[in-house]
Design a protein around this motif. Structure first.
Motif, mmCIF file in Angstrom:
data_model
loop_
_atom_site.group_PDB
_atom_site.id
_atom_site.type_symbol
_atom_site.label_atom_id
_atom_site.label_comp_id
_atom_site.label_asym_id
_atom_site.label_seq_id
_atom_site.Cartn_x
_atom_site.Cartn_y
_atom_site.Cartn_z
ATOM 1 N N LEU A 26 0.851 -1.185 0.000
ATOM 2 C CA LEU A 26 0.000 0.000 0.000
ATOM 3 C C LEU A 26 0.888 1.236 0.000
ATOM 4 C CD1 LEU A 26 -2.948 1.004 0.230
ATOM 5 C CD2 LEU A 26 -2.661 0.920 2.716
ATOM 6 N N GLN A 27 0.610 2.162 -0.935
ATOM 7 C CA GLN A 27 1.423 3.372 -1.067
ATOM 8 C C GLN A 27 0.530 4.602 -1.116
ATOM 9 O OE1 GLN A 27 3.358 2.522 -4.803
ATOM 10 N NE2 GLN A 27 5.181 1.780 -3.773
ATOM 11 N N ASP A 28 1.091 5.746 -0.659
ATOM 12 C CA ASP A 28 0.376 7.010 -0.824
ATOM 13 C C ASP A 28 0.668 7.545 -2.225
ATOM 14 O OD1 ASP A 28 2.887 8.267 -0.745
ATOM 15 O OD2 ASP A 28 2.578 9.112 1.244
ATOM 16 N N ARG A 29 0.145 8.717 -2.536
ATOM 17 C CA ARG A 29 0.307 9.233 -3.902
ATOM 18 C C ARG A 29 1.751 9.578 -4.248
ATOM 19 N NH1 ARG A 29 -2.676 15.045 -3.348
ATOM 20 N NH2 ARG A 29 -1.117 16.011 -2.034
ATOM 21 N N ALA A 50 -12.761 8.887 8.746
ATOM 22 C CA ALA A 50 -11.791 9.733 9.446
ATOM 23 C C ALA A 50 -10.421 9.069 9.460
ATOM 24 C CB ALA A 50 -12.258 9.998 10.873
ATOM 25 N N LEU A 51 -10.329 7.847 8.952
ATOM 26 C CA LEU A 51 -9.082 7.077 8.961
ATOM 27 C C LEU A 51 -8.557 6.806 7.555
ATOM 28 C CD1 LEU A 51 -10.155 4.393 11.580
ATOM 29 C CD2 LEU A 51 -8.792 6.437 11.979
ATOM 30 N N LYS A 52 -8.931 7.644 6.580
ATOM 31 C CA LYS A 52 -8.529 7.409 5.188
ATOM 32 C C LYS A 52 -7.043 7.092 5.105
ATOM 33 C CE LYS A 52 -11.898 10.581 3.404
ATOM 34 N NZ LYS A 52 -12.019 11.911 3.916
ATOM 35 N N PRO A 53 -6.668 6.141 4.293
ATOM 36 C CA PRO A 53 -7.462 5.473 3.266
ATOM 37 C C PRO A 53 -8.290 4.300 3.792
ATOM 38 C CG PRO A 53 -5.243 4.617 3.158
ATOM 39 C CD PRO A 53 -5.269 5.685 4.246
ATOM 40 N N PHE A 54 -8.260 4.054 5.103
ATOM 41 C CA PHE A 54 -8.954 2.907 5.664
ATOM 42 C C PHE A 54 -10.413 3.235 5.988
ATOM 43 C CE2 PHE A 54 -4.470 2.742 6.846
ATOM 44 C CZ PHE A 54 -4.102 1.630 6.115
ATOM 45 N N CYS A 55 -11.255 2.232 5.903
ATOM 46 C CA CYS A 55 -12.675 2.382 6.207
ATOM 47 C C CYS A 55 -12.876 2.384 7.719
ATOM 48 C CB CYS A 55 -13.443 1.206 5.595
ATOM 49 S SG CYS A 55 -15.188 1.192 5.991
#
Length: 81
Positions: A26-29, A50-55
């Motif tokens: 998993l990587q950020d942009r 509120a925990l993006k990228p997590f649900c």
């Protein structure tokens, strides 16, 4: 016994998150790796987490509010006769 990694499994839930299982990265942009600390993750699709990228389950609250509103509108319509 094989040294091959199991395939990544991605499951998209209607009105819910994307579940990712397996050996993923998993990587950020900026391509910086994000360590989720687990093998299975739920990724937000609704944008309310509120925990993006997590649900965090906020999609369920939005769905419950929408259902309540639809129910009230249907009842109001039925009462007009």
């Amino acid at each position: 016994m094989s040294d091959e990694q199991p395939p990544v499994e991605i499951t998209v839930y209607e009105n819910g998150p994307v579940i990712v299982r397996g050996d993923y990265k998993l990587q950020d942009r900026d391509r910086k790796e994000i360590d989720p600390g687990r093998e299975t993750i739920a990724l937000c699709r609704c944008g309310l987490s509120a925990l993006k990228p997590f649900c965090d389950g906020n999609h369920a609250l939005r769905g419950a509010a929408r259902s309540a509103l639809q129910s009230r509108l249907a009842t109001a319509h039925d009462d007009r006769g």
